[in-house]
Design a protein around this motif. Structure first.
Motif, PDB file in Angstrom:
ATOM      1  N   UNK A  26       0.814  -1.209   0.000  1.00 53.61           N
ATOM      2  CA  UNK A  26       0.000   0.000   0.000  1.00 53.61           C
ATOM      3  C   UNK A  26       0.848   1.259   0.000  1.00 53.61           C
ATOM      4  N   UNK A  27       1.595   1.472  -1.093  1.00 50.98           N
ATOM      5  CA  UNK A  27       2.563   2.566  -1.164  1.00 50.98           C
ATOM      6  C   UNK A  27       2.228   3.587  -2.239  1.00 50.98           C
ATOM      7  N   UNK A  28       2.639   4.820  -1.979  1.00 52.80           N
ATOM      8  CA  UNK A  28       2.784   5.837  -3.005  1.00 52.80           C
ATOM      9  C   UNK A  28       4.279   6.077  -3.106  1.00 52.80           C
ATOM     10  N   UNK A  29       4.820   6.005  -4.308  1.00 52.10           N
ATOM     11  CA  UNK A  29       6.266   6.064  -4.512  1.00 52.10           C
ATOM     12  C   UNK A  29       6.620   7.352  -5.251  1.00 52.10           C
ATOM     13  N   UNK A  30       7.545   8.116  -4.683  1.00 55.19           N
ATOM     14  CA  UNK A  30       7.950   9.403  -5.259  1.00 55.19           C
ATOM     15  C   UNK A  30       9.452   9.409  -5.528  1.00 55.19           C
TER      16      UNK A  30
ATOM     17  N   UNK B 100      13.868   4.865  -4.348  1.00 49.30           N
ATOM     18  CA  UNK B 100      12.744   5.812  -4.371  1.00 49.30           C
ATOM     19  C   UNK B 100      12.206   6.020  -2.955  1.00 49.30           C
ATOM     20  N   UNK B 101      11.459   7.091  -2.791  1.00 52.40           N
ATOM     21  CA  UNK B 101      10.823   7.396  -1.517  1.00 52.40           C
ATOM     22  C   UNK B 101       9.455   6.727  -1.504  1.00 52.40           C
ATOM     23  N   UNK B 102       9.283   5.741  -0.651  1.00 52.29           N
ATOM     24  CA  UNK B 102       8.049   4.954  -0.582  1.00 52.29           C
ATOM     25  C   UNK B 102       7.264   5.354   0.655  1.00 52.29           C
TER      26      UNK B 102
END
Length: 123
Positions: free
Chosen positions: A31-35, A90-92
């Motif tokens: 359940x991630x948003x990756x930036x 990446x920033x997760x």
């Protein structure tokens, strides 16, 4: 611009990132948003942690936290199994640890309830 959102810490509402830097979403396991870019209000631990159970079993990562309140909001994957390798570096953000402020609608919503246009690093 229609779907622009800011990602905020669930604990103190500090802005951590935005959807313009969103480069992947991982729904099934973590359940991630990756930036690929975050604000200066995101801190990460120098020491590596090793996942001992769950979806991060055997993965090495740096924990991400909110500089303002200290809440753990995600991780930066250092090494991983082949199915998560595309997330390395990446920033997760954990969707459960952040809120989304939708700019056009001027409302705050749970990150888990927001559907962003499909983006993926897998290809």
């Amino acid at each position: 611009p229609e779907d622009c959102a800011m990602f905020q810490c669930r604990g103190c509402w500090t802005v951590l990132g935005d959807s313009l830097h969103l480069c992947a979403q991982e729904e099934r396991r973590l359940g991630l948003l990756v930036c690929f870019k975050v604000t200066n209000d995101v801190a990460w631990e120098d020491s590596l942690m090793i996942g001992l159970e769950g979806a991060l079993l055997g993965c090495a990562y740096n924990a991400l936290s909110c500089r303002s309140c200290g809440l753990i909001v995600g991780f930066i994957l250092y090494s991983a199994s082949s199915d998560l390798a595309y997330l390395r570096g990446c920033f997760c953000f954990f969707k459960d640890s952040i809120l989304c402020y939708l700019l056009k609608k001027q409302m705050i919503i749970e990150a888990s309830k927001v559907n962003f246009p499909a983006v993926t690093l897998k290809e």
